[in-house]
Scaffold this active site. Structure first.
Site, short mmCIF file in Angstrom:
data_model
loop_
_atom_site.label_atom_id
_atom_site.label_comp_id
_atom_site.label_asym_id
_atom_site.label_seq_id
_atom_site.Cartn_x
_atom_site.Cartn_y
_atom_site.Cartn_z
N LYS A 53 0.84 -1.20 0.00
CA LYS A 53 0.00 0.00 0.00
C LYS A 53 0.87 1.25 0.00
O LYS A 53 0.59 2.21 -0.70
CB LYS A 53 -0.95 -0.02 1.20
N GLN A 97 -5.50 -2.17 9.08
CA GLN A 97 -5.36 -3.51 8.49
C GLN A 97 -6.01 -4.57 9.38
O GLN A 97 -5.68 -4.68 10.56
CB GLN A 97 -3.86 -3.80 8.30
N ASP A 120 -11.76 2.25 3.10
CA ASP A 120 -12.12 0.83 2.92
C ASP A 120 -13.62 0.68 2.70
O ASP A 120 -14.09 -0.39 2.32
CB ASP A 120 -11.74 0.04 4.19
#
Ligand code: NDP
Length: 283
Positions: A53, A97, A120
């Site tokens: 990322k 995460q 997200d």
């Protein structure tokens, strides 16, 4: 033999577009899109994702911060970090995460992230907006699948779409996006009866169950489009999808490989969401 949908190539093209848009946005507004990634504990797979990322952020010209917290981090410490990032004007997207270590509450973190920075698209406010078709962010993996279909010239309108898997991060939002694109959508799961029969109805089959090589040729209609979201590790460490590629590819019209299909698109869509968040911040 099916046309292979090249996720790496499509992903690279989209990243190049994001890079260009980012430059133009920064020139006009003096703002560089910023993404913060939080990882708790030492899960090696998560560490690889976080590294990828950050690399993607560099590639498209974003500012990025990575917070690598020890497994002993408390909920209060994690919440305090999320609050700090929510208030930081240099950060437009926050990603925590998952999975988190067992003693931490994932839901609490999802709810705490400012929906405007929830790149997200896991916050219920964003999930609800997706449901009614009025959204800024789409969840990264399903959005990546839609981009693969669109850029391969596959029209979803009126097609029988079968999504196998009903998780909150893949199956459910995937079904909703196919519905928004005017597909006729069926969602299957572990309790579905006659799964093979339902799958054989699909013009577009989305496999997202996390079981290596589960979908075999007898479950696929001649000429179907087969999208393999699965990412499974074989005993020899190799990555493989949910679809038995060797038997299904000769029958399908289009198919995504694993690796190199849906996988590369997920991070690319995260970059897209972060740019959208930065743009929304000046609207
Ligand atoms: P989950 O484990 O959360 O969900 C799996 C789903 O598959 C569940 O709905 C489950 O049904 C269903 N399922 C499991 N076994 C069967 C079966 N035998 N027949 C029918 N349905 C079944 O997984 P995720 O949705 O998070 O991920 C799915 C796959 O996609 C995984 O391989 C994951 O690694 C991969 N993935 C890939 C990404 C990428 O970037 N390419 C990103 C995210 C995930 P039930 O609800 O009844 O239990």
């Amino acid at each position: 033999m099916a046309n292979i949908i090249d996720g790496k190539q499509i992903s690279a093209a989209i990243r190049a577009e994001i890079k260009e848009e980012t430059l133009a946005f920064e020139k006009e507004n003096g703002i560089r899109p910023g993404l913060a990634v939080i990882i708790v504990g030492e899960d090696p797979a998560s560490q690889v994702y976080v590294r990828n990322k950050r690399r993607a952020c560099d590639e498209v010209g974003f500012y990025s911060e990575a917070y690598e917290l020890p497994a002993s981090t408390t909920q209060e410490e994690l919440n305090a970090l999320v609050d700090k990032l929510n208030a930081d004007p240099a950060i437009h997207g926050i990603l925590c995460q998952l999975p988190l270590p067992k003693h931490l509450d994932e839901n609490e973190v999802i709810l705490r992230i400012d929906p405007k920075k929830d790149v997200d698209a896991f916050h219920p406010a964003n999930v609800g907006r997706i449901m009614i078709g009025d959204y800024s962010f789409l969840p990264c993996t399903p959005a990546g699948v839609m981009a693969l279909l669109q850029r391969s010239g596959i029209d979803v309108t009126g097609k029988e779409c079968v999504v196998v898997g009903r998780s909150n991060i893949v199956g459910k939002p995937q079904a909703m996006l196919l519905l928004h694109a005017n597909g006729t959508v069926t969602i299957c799961h572990s309790r579905t009866k006659n799964l093979a029969e339902v799958c054989r109805r699909a013009d577009i089959l989305i496999a997202a169950i996390g079981k290596a090589d589960f979908f075999t040729a007898d479950m696929v209609k001649e000429g179907a489009v087969v999208i393999d979201v699965g990412m499974n590790r074989r005993a020899d460490g190799k990555l493989t999808g949910d679809v038995d590629f060797a038997s299904v590819a000769p029958k399908a019209s289009y198919i995504t490989p694993v690796p190199g299909g849906v996988g590369p698109m997920t991070i690319t869509m995260l970059m897209k969401n972060t740019l959208t968040a930065a743009k929304d911040s000046v609207r």
